[in-house]
Design a protein around this motif. Structure first.
Motif, PDB file in Angstrom:
ATOM      1  N   GLU A  64     -19.423 -13.675 -18.994  1.00 19.30           N
ATOM      2  CA  GLU A  64     -20.621 -14.523 -18.880  1.00 19.30           C
ATOM      3  C   GLU A  64     -21.165 -14.712 -20.296  1.00 19.30           C
TER       4      GLU A  64
ATOM      5  N   ASN B 267     -23.733 -16.220 -23.091  1.00 21.72           N
ATOM      6  CA  ASN B 267     -25.124 -16.646 -23.155  1.00 21.72           C
ATOM      7  C   ASN B 267     -25.365 -17.661 -24.212  1.00 21.72           C
TER       8      ASN B 267
ATOM      9  N   LYS C 141     -19.657 -19.175 -17.690  1.00 20.91           N
ATOM     10  CA  LYS C 141     -18.524 -18.257 -17.728  1.00 20.91           C
ATOM     11  C   LYS C 141     -17.400 -18.844 -18.570  1.00 20.91           C
TER      12      LYS C 141
ATOM     13  N   SER D 192     -22.650 -22.742 -14.599  1.00 18.96           N
ATOM     14  CA  SER D 192     -22.184 -21.431 -15.020  1.00 18.96           C
ATOM     15  C   SER D 192     -21.795 -21.444 -16.489  1.00 18.96           C
TER      16      SER D 192
END
Length: 174
Positions: A172, A174, A4, A2
């Motif tokens: 989130e 990127n 996050k 993840s």
């Protein structure tokens, strides 16, 4: 895996410092802290290594004085010797007092300009680079701590709310 992260936003630098210390004590990884002004002691609280830019500055100054000495020796002694003010032009050592201001200025010139270039390269501040500021309020009056989430999202959100964060967001990245 993840991507996050948690953005914990604070409105006071003292509360931020306490939160950083608590976060480090809880062994959470702080990715970055965004502040509207320099906060004294924040680098040590985050556990960042001391800068080595002073070593670079010294080396750049050494390059500057070497270039100045080589340049003046070649120009004033070997290539185009001139009799200026009755000073002999056949020896660099005899003319050294006249060359000291030039050597000093070239040392400062090289150290200053190469330090700026080094700082921009180290900070990855390229021309026309887009800003990476995650929240516009961090340029005015708020402080933001970015912490990586590792499958413990709810625990981290409650942890940062208890440290005095005004706002806690999970993003989130990127």
């Amino acid at each position: 895996m993840s991507n996050k992260v948690i953005y914990a936003i604070y409105n006071d630098d003292d509360i931020l410092m306490d939160a950083v210390k608590k976060t480090r004590a809880a062994h959470h990884h702080i990715e970055e802290v965004f502040t509207p002004f320099p906060v004294h002691g924040l680098d040590k609280a985050m556990g960042l290594a001391p800068t080595r830019l002073a070593i670079c500055s010294f080396l750049y100054g050494c390059v500057g004085i070497s270039v100045a000495t080589t340049m003046m020796s070649y120009i004033m002694i070997h290539d185009w010797p001139q009799d200026i003010g009755g000073k002999p032009s056949f020896s660099f050592i005899q003319n050294m007092p006249a060359f000291v201001p030039i050597m000093f200025e070239m040392t400062v010139f090289f150290a200053a300009h190469l330090m700026v270039i080094t700082f921009y390269m180290r900070s990855k501040l390229w021309p026309f680079k887009q800003a990476e500021n995650p929240d516009v309020r961090t340029t005015d009056d708020h402080f933001l701590m970015e912490v990586a989430v590792d499958n413990n999202e709810e625990e981290l959100v409650s942890f940062f709310q208890n440290t005095g964060a005004v706002e806690v967001k999970v993003i989130e990245k990127n």
